[in-house]
Design a protein around this motif. Structure first.
Motif, PDB file in Angstrom:
ATOM      1  N   ASP A 274      -7.820  -5.026  -1.907  1.00 56.81           N
ATOM      2  CA  ASP A 274      -6.866  -4.171  -2.062  1.00 56.81           C
ATOM      3  C   ASP A 274      -6.134  -4.358  -3.354  1.00 56.81           C
ATOM      4  O   ASP A 274      -5.866  -3.460  -4.174  1.00 56.81           O
TER       5      ASP A 274
ATOM      6  N   TYR B 164       0.874  -1.299  -0.023  1.00 61.25           N
ATOM      7  CA  TYR B 164       0.151  -0.083   0.050  1.00 61.25           C
ATOM      8  C   TYR B 164       0.994   1.210  -0.010  1.00 61.25           C
ATOM      9  O   TYR B 164       0.691   2.191  -1.007  1.00 61.25           O
TER      10      TYR B 164
ATOM     11  N   TYR C 184      -4.731  -6.441  10.107  1.00 60.32           N
ATOM     12  CA  TYR C 184      -4.298  -6.059   8.715  1.00 60.32           C
ATOM     13  C   TYR C 184      -3.081  -6.689   8.426  1.00 60.32           C
ATOM     14  O   TYR C 184      -2.263  -6.189   7.489  1.00 60.32           O
TER      15      TYR C 184
ATOM     16  N   ASN D 248      -8.213  -7.464   4.063  1.00 59.22           N
ATOM     17  CA  ASN D 248      -7.368  -6.911   3.151  1.00 59.22           C
ATOM     18  C   ASN D 248      -6.327  -7.984   2.721  1.00 59.22           C
ATOM     19  O   ASN D 248      -6.665  -9.206   3.277  1.00 59.22           O
TER      20      ASN D 248
END
Lengths: 364, 364
Positions: free
Chosen positions: A303, A101, A249, A275
């Motif tokens: 994601d 990310y 996460y 995620n």
DNA sequence: CTACAAATTGTCACCGGTGTCAATCCTCTT
DNA sequence: AAGAGGATTGACACCGGTGACAATTTGTAG
């Protein structure tokens, strides 16, 4: 130790040509003074040209631009920053645990910054640590960045964003749509993406579906769960509390949460993780439990980070255009330099990417 | 369009208290002048205290420090940069295609920078693109960074490093040991790591071993291959040219290279990939070919990026302490600020991490 | 107690730009 | 052709520090 015992005055020879031509540009680099002298105007007029002020006669402007190009002059960012009270740095304030990310946000911002004079500065911010707000604020007050970009979950910290706003620093937040605000924002429709995941699974015929959500401190956690439940409801399903596990996460948290869910009897036939990191953990946990994917268990992530396409089987997931969002955030910030005064919101819609990790449940 | 049609002069009210107490510190922020006035010394003496000059009487220093602490003064980096001709930015000039590598380097650097006044600026550099050297140089000349950190393969670009050195910018390179130089360097013993991988595979009993190497423009490519061959030689093996495939340090390139190798007859029983990304591609290619891992094929990677532990089975790989290396690189750079004049080299040794992707070959 | 050197501190210009406001130059009117 | 008023341009201080070097204070030998 420091070399502080050297004499304060610098004994080095210094610019040898100092006594030479009084009109020669400094050996170091071309300054606004050089341009002004050669173009026979005042430095202020050169400054006007640099800053695209409309109050310069066309001919003057052209001549100055010619000289600038000829000498290869670029204004000194430090000097400008000092005079303006604002630097040309864009700070990325982040705490997202997923490296993918972070890298993608960086890339997007760098895309937008390319060709400009702005630079991207990294400012990690550990919300768990006391004094994290002061740290960011200290950075902001010292370096007077042009603006800050805050992805989740930093963007959800009201205290932090409030303090930054109060300090008069511009910023753009990247957050879930549910988080409204009077500032610039890049919004993601997390609930909608999660609903797509739910529809996909129910359409495949799954009925016993579990969910691993993220940390409660992330707004996306709630938004995704809620959207997921709404998607299930469309097929007349509800999410059994037994089928909900909390993750952080991270890969490891996903793995542990999945272990719990896979131990249930009857076992869920599908798991939607909040995620991709946690979905990857789920995949490993399933493999360790001797399960086949997707025959015995379907797995869906969120994601679409690069790892999703590197697993076997490929991970079905909801794609967030993270890089695009980073780019949009930076553009929004830069636009404020060009006089865009109104706050802008910009939405990004997620898209379901179907790979090999999801399939109809085995007949039982 | 720009808002350039607003009048040049700012119509805003301006500092209301301007006419007030002439001695009051500016509302904005505390400057060196405020400290000097309150401590009843010249700003130059305050400057000396800030810079830890030894030419200040102890009592004076203590008093000034007290005032600084009381008012919470921090020197303005922009002003210092302007006066010094050197900013407080550390530039990370990188082109490594692996996001994991990049993030870990960043983390290491940030570790070292924490608590200092230095900031980390990202400067991607696409060596394939014409003019990449000029871009970096332009950044260096404009922003006058305190120093640059260059991981592979940027660190191997002689032309680039030469130009930066010529521009008088300090830098630290992270590179393979074979790349010697007169500058600061963080060195990795790539050949040794690859040799460990070779020994591991031969010890397991493999004889038909293949290798996917990285792009020829990376020195690590050659170093790893050479070390790998040396390791094989210890067991009396040589690397059959047929068993060598070229990759690009990316997932997709690894997958394609592996497809070729896996189509050989007889098929190799083990593949050593030049980095984890390519090893991941190899794993997927093997799965697509219907092979079991590690029963039918053993796979070994290099770097031990997080993905290695997230695959199933876990990837046997050679761990490079990337984060530590980033930290060391930044420390080396900061040390030059403290007067360390001699160039320093620092070595990091790789370590073999055995996971599930390697095992003895099946009896044939 | 002086004188001289060393230690300490201060003055002032300058780094390379921008803001403020005054000065000058045009272009029309009348 | 003079005057008005907007369009351009320039002079100068200032942003917040540091370098060079002068000035002052202190310490110590004679």
């Amino acid at each position: 130790m420091h070399d502080t015992d050297r004499p304060e005055t610098n004994p080095s020879p210094g610019p040898i040509d100092a006594a030479g031509l009084p009109d020669a540009p400094r050996s170091g680099s071309v300054t606004i003074n050089d341009i002004a002298r050669i173009a026979r105007v005042s430095k202020k007029t050169v400054s006007r040209v640099i800053n695209e002020s409309p109050f310069v006669k066309e001919g003057t402007r052209a001549e100055i631009k010619r000289v600038i190009a000829e000498l290869g002059f670029t204004p000194d960012p430090q000097a400008r920053a000092l005079a303006l009270g604002k630097s040309f740095l864009i700070g990325l304030v982040y705490d997202n645990p997923s490296p993918q990310y972070v890298v993608n946000i960086q890339r997007g911002i760098l895309d937008a910054l390319e060709g400009t004079d702005f630079q991207l500065v990294l400012r990690p911010c550990d919300r768990a640590q006391a004094g994290h707000i002061e740290q960011v604020l200290r950075f902001a007050q010292q370096h007077k960045p042009f603006g800050l970009i805050m992805p989740p979950s930093v963007s959800e910290d009201q205290e932090l964003t409030g303090a930054i706003a109060a300090a008069g620093i511009g910023y753009v937040r990247i957050a879930s749509v549910s988080l409204d605000g009077p500032d610039h924002m890049i919004l993601t429709e997390d609930a909608g993406g999660a609903a797509q995941a739910a529809r996909h699974l129910t359409a495949l015929g799954h009925r016993r579906i579990a969910h691993i959500h993220g940390p409660l401190s992330f707004r996306s956690t709630h938004e995704r769960r809620q959207g997921f439940e709404a998607g299930l409801a469309e097929a007349g399903l509800t999410l059994d509390p037994l089928h909900v596990a909390e993750g952080g996460y991270t890969f490891e948290s996903g793995r542990q949460a999945a272990e719990k869910l896979l131990a249930l009897d009857p076992r869920p036939t599908a798991i939607f993780a909040g995620n991709d990191e946690m979905a990857t953990g789920t995949l490993v946990a399933a493999r360790e439990a001797g399960l086949r994917i997707p025959e015995d268990i379907s797995i869906v992530g969120y994601d679409d980070t690069p790892i999703a396409g590197r697993l076997w089987p490929g991970l079905t997931t909801v794609r967030l255009p993270i890089r695009d969002m980073g780019r949009a955030a930076a553009r929004l910030l830069l636009d404020t330099a060009n006089g865009a005064r109104r706050t802008a919101h910009q939405r990004f819609s997620p898209e379901l990417i179907v790979r090999g990790s999801s399939a109809p449940p085995a007949r039982t």
